[in-house]
Design a protein around this motif. Sequence first.
Motif, mmCIF file in Angstrom:
data_model
loop_
_atom_site.group_PDB
_atom_site.id
_atom_site.type_symbol
_atom_site.label_atom_id
_atom_site.label_comp_id
_atom_site.label_asym_id
_atom_site.label_seq_id
_atom_site.Cartn_x
_atom_site.Cartn_y
_atom_site.Cartn_z
ATOM 1 N N HIS A 67 -9.485 2.123 2.894
ATOM 2 C CA HIS A 67 -10.347 1.098 2.290
ATOM 3 C C HIS A 67 -10.532 1.362 0.796
ATOM 4 O O HIS A 67 -10.577 0.419 -0.014
ATOM 5 C CB HIS A 67 -11.697 1.062 2.995
ATOM 6 C CG HIS A 67 -12.652 0.068 2.414
ATOM 7 N ND1 HIS A 67 -12.423 -1.292 2.433
ATOM 8 C CD2 HIS A 67 -13.840 0.247 1.769
ATOM 9 C CE1 HIS A 67 -13.429 -1.914 1.837
ATOM 10 N NE2 HIS A 67 -14.294 -1.007 1.418
ATOM 11 N N SER A 92 -6.821 -10.293 -1.270
ATOM 12 C CA SER A 92 -6.778 -9.145 -0.368
ATOM 13 C C SER A 92 -6.654 -9.634 1.063
ATOM 14 O O SER A 92 -7.416 -10.498 1.504
ATOM 15 C CB SER A 92 -8.042 -8.294 -0.512
ATOM 16 O OG SER A 92 -8.034 -7.253 0.467
ATOM 17 N N SER A 111 -7.371 -0.715 -6.068
ATOM 18 C CA SER A 111 -6.330 -1.622 -6.554
ATOM 19 C C SER A 111 -6.918 -2.988 -6.910
ATOM 20 O O SER A 111 -6.527 -3.602 -7.912
ATOM 21 C CB SER A 111 -5.214 -1.768 -5.518
ATOM 22 O OG SER A 111 -5.723 -2.152 -4.255
ATOM 23 N N GLU A 112 -7.874 -3.466 -6.124
ATOM 24 C CA GLU A 112 -8.528 -4.743 -6.442
ATOM 25 C C GLU A 112 -9.270 -4.658 -7.763
ATOM 26 O O GLU A 112 -9.174 -5.564 -8.602
ATOM 27 C CB GLU A 112 -9.501 -5.135 -5.330
ATOM 28 C CG GLU A 112 -10.261 -6.425 -5.624
ATOM 29 C CD GLU A 112 -11.146 -6.876 -4.486
ATOM 30 O OE1 GLU A 112 -11.794 -7.930 -4.610
ATOM 31 O OE2 GLU A 112 -11.205 -6.164 -3.450
ATOM 32 N N GLU A 153 -6.712 -7.335 3.528
ATOM 33 C CA GLU A 153 -7.150 -6.149 4.265
ATOM 34 C C GLU A 153 -7.874 -6.523 5.559
ATOM 35 O O GLU A 153 -7.726 -5.845 6.583
ATOM 36 C CB GLU A 153 -8.074 -5.302 3.387
ATOM 37 C CG GLU A 153 -8.594 -4.050 4.070
ATOM 38 C CD GLU A 153 -9.691 -3.344 3.280
ATOM 39 O OE1 GLU A 153 -10.089 -2.236 3.686
ATOM 40 O OE2 GLU A 153 -10.160 -3.903 2.274
ATOM 41 N N TYR A 156 -8.360 2.604 -1.173
ATOM 42 C CA TYR A 156 -7.162 2.101 -1.850
ATOM 43 C C TYR A 156 -7.337 0.627 -2.190
ATOM 44 O O TYR A 156 -7.039 0.199 -3.314
ATOM 45 C CB TYR A 156 -5.916 2.284 -0.981
ATOM 46 C CG TYR A 156 -4.859 1.246 -1.295
ATOM 47 C CD1 TYR A 156 -4.103 1.325 -2.469
ATOM 48 C CD2 TYR A 156 -4.671 0.141 -0.462
ATOM 49 C CE1 TYR A 156 -3.187 0.343 -2.782
ATOM 50 C CE2 TYR A 156 -3.750 -0.841 -0.776
ATOM 51 C CZ TYR A 156 -3.014 -0.738 -1.939
ATOM 52 O OH TYR A 156 -2.107 -1.721 -2.258
ATOM 53 N N TYR A 157 -7.794 -0.154 -1.224
ATOM 54 C CA TYR A 157 -7.967 -1.595 -1.467
ATOM 55 C C TYR A 157 -9.027 -1.845 -2.541
ATOM 56 O O TYR A 157 -8.862 -2.720 -3.401
ATOM 57 C CB TYR A 157 -8.326 -2.319 -0.164
ATOM 58 C CG TYR A 157 -7.148 -2.491 0.766
ATOM 59 C CD1 TYR A 157 -6.205 -3.490 0.538
ATOM 60 C CD2 TYR A 157 -6.952 -1.656 1.854
ATOM 61 C CE1 TYR A 157 -5.117 -3.658 1.375
ATOM 62 C CE2 TYR A 157 -5.858 -1.809 2.698
ATOM 63 C CZ TYR A 157 -4.945 -2.810 2.449
ATOM 64 O OH TYR A 157 -3.853 -2.965 3.268
ATOM 65 N N GLU A 158 -10.086 -1.081 -2.506
ATOM 66 C CA GLU A 158 -11.127 -1.228 -3.526
ATOM 67 C C GLU A 158 -10.587 -0.883 -4.914
ATOM 68 O O GLU A 158 -10.832 -1.610 -5.894
ATOM 69 C CB GLU A 158 -12.314 -0.309 -3.202
ATOM 70 C CG GLU A 158 -13.187 -0.784 -2.054
ATOM 71 C CD GLU A 158 -14.409 0.102 -1.863
ATOM 72 O OE1 GLU A 158 -15.455 -0.428 -1.462
ATOM 73 O OE2 GLU A 158 -14.316 1.329 -2.112
ATOM 74 N N SER A 166 -6.067 -6.564 9.059
ATOM 75 C CA SER A 166 -5.326 -5.385 9.514
ATOM 76 C C SER A 166 -5.314 -5.250 11.034
ATOM 77 O O SER A 166 -4.404 -4.640 11.601
ATOM 78 C CB SER A 166 -5.905 -4.111 8.890
ATOM 79 O OG SER A 166 -7.258 -3.932 9.282
ATOM 80 N N ASN A 211 -2.350 -8.437 -1.742
ATOM 81 C CA ASN A 211 -2.384 -7.075 -1.199
ATOM 82 C C ASN A 211 -2.400 -7.152 0.325
ATOM 83 O O ASN A 211 -3.432 -7.448 0.931
ATOM 84 C CB ASN A 211 -3.632 -6.341 -1.711
ATOM 85 C CG ASN A 211 -3.390 -4.857 -1.894
ATOM 86 O OD1 ASN A 211 -2.405 -4.314 -1.431
ATOM 87 N ND2 ASN A 211 -4.316 -4.185 -2.574
ATOM 88 N N PRO A 255 0.809 -1.229 0.000
ATOM 89 C CA PRO A 255 0.000 0.000 0.000
ATOM 90 C C PRO A 255 0.835 1.269 0.000
ATOM 91 O O PRO A 255 0.488 2.245 -0.677
ATOM 92 C CB PRO A 255 -0.824 -0.130 1.288
ATOM 93 C CG PRO A 255 -0.931 -1.601 1.513
ATOM 94 C CD PRO A 255 0.380 -2.167 1.055
ATOM 95 N N PRO A 275 -2.169 -6.146 4.434
ATOM 96 C CA PRO A 275 -2.797 -5.088 5.251
ATOM 97 C C PRO A 275 -1.754 -4.148 5.823
ATOM 98 O O PRO A 275 -0.553 -4.358 5.666
ATOM 99 C CB PRO A 275 -3.462 -5.888 6.368
ATOM 100 C CG PRO A 275 -2.533 -7.056 6.566
ATOM 101 C CD PRO A 275 -1.989 -7.392 5.196
#
Length: 428
Positions: free
Chosen positions: A342, A361, A348-349, A363, A344-346, A366, A323, A130, A325
């Motif tokens: 969050h 993921s 990049s996914e 995430e 960012y994770y959405e 975390s 990805n 990240p 955490p």
Amino acid sequence: MKKKLWMIFGPILVAGFIFLFILFGPSAIFGGVSERAVSEGATSMSPAVVGGEEIQRVAFGSDKYLPIFGSSELSRIDPLHPSVFAKKYKTGYTPFLIGRPGTQSLYHYLDINMLENELKNKKVVFILSPQWFQPKGVDDNHFGATFSPIQAYTFALQDEKETPERRYAARRLLSFKVVQNDATLSKLLENIATIGPNKPHSPFLTKRAGEIQYRVLKRKDELQSKFVTGSKQAKIDKEVKQLPDQPNFKELDEFAKSLGEKQTDNNDFHVKNHYYTKKIKPIEEKLKDSKKDLSYVESPEYDDLQLMMDALKKVHADVLFVNPPINREWTNYLGMDQSKLHKYYEKSEAQVKKNGFKYLSLEEYSDMPYFLEDPIHLSWRGWVQVDKSLNRFMKEPLPVHYPKTDPKYYFKKQPLQKNLKQELKKKN
């Protein structure tokens, strides 16, 4: 007189002959990588290996090694690390670790581009970070510290069409000082970046100069590949002895938890004791709420990631993106906005899956203690989840096809030719 002339110019002529022989002599004399060098290189993560060519080509030309691209987290060797897990349980694959602090998507793009023949239809693992997705992307210092000239020259000398992807990659590379300071390389890239037939430099002369420079780099790489430093194999062999005989992931998670508990008992962040003592404790009060405005949602790294994924699609590699955490206790202490994290994770996914790749993921972990050894690096229970996913991934069939990237994606990110000329004029 002849004797005096020889004494003056003889050593120069001999040195010149030796240099030319090294430069233009048969590759067979200097080439050839031993199995031991490849085995040690798999865990070395040294600049000569990660930034080189010979050892990687030999490794990925076989079916023995699994390329795992990432950055500094790969060097965190503990009993649950994928290299230890693979050796203990004879998984049929040996991880080959490709990453160092500062190696991000653009760096890996050049490496994958160089290895396109060896990576065709291969299984590949890519661990994202990240913190790569800073608002300004990878900076000059980190990119310069890991930059691989031989991989950059390979890209610059490839006899390929001037695609939007290649033009964008050339422009991106030209934004870094380490590239700008190499006159030959920058000229090659400027020719690629320029739209149309009117190149700013003589294509013939520039390419000949580039080929000579590449030959020098190639010979240097061939010589360095004889001696590998920094292998972590001894540590891996030692950690193997701690693992149980059978790979029961529930038991391995409990074992990982017990290791983490012992090594993180002097702080509330569940990070390694020595990391807390050296890195956090001296400035702990200053760090409180210091990252309220930090966001990973907008960054040039997403475009670099797209470049790298297009390189993987070109070779039809079967890729699992992981990805990790970020320690929740730590991000809360820094005051980071969890909703932005969050996103960012959405984002990049969505990008990875849109390109047709497999995605894991982490995430949700975390706030799980002992998943990370510090705020961002996988360890203990984190590696258990990665081992479990790799075990499953290696049994899955190769993808049938990948969706093509719309050329407009790169067109939108490239100024017109006249703007490039203005940029070059300012730079020079």
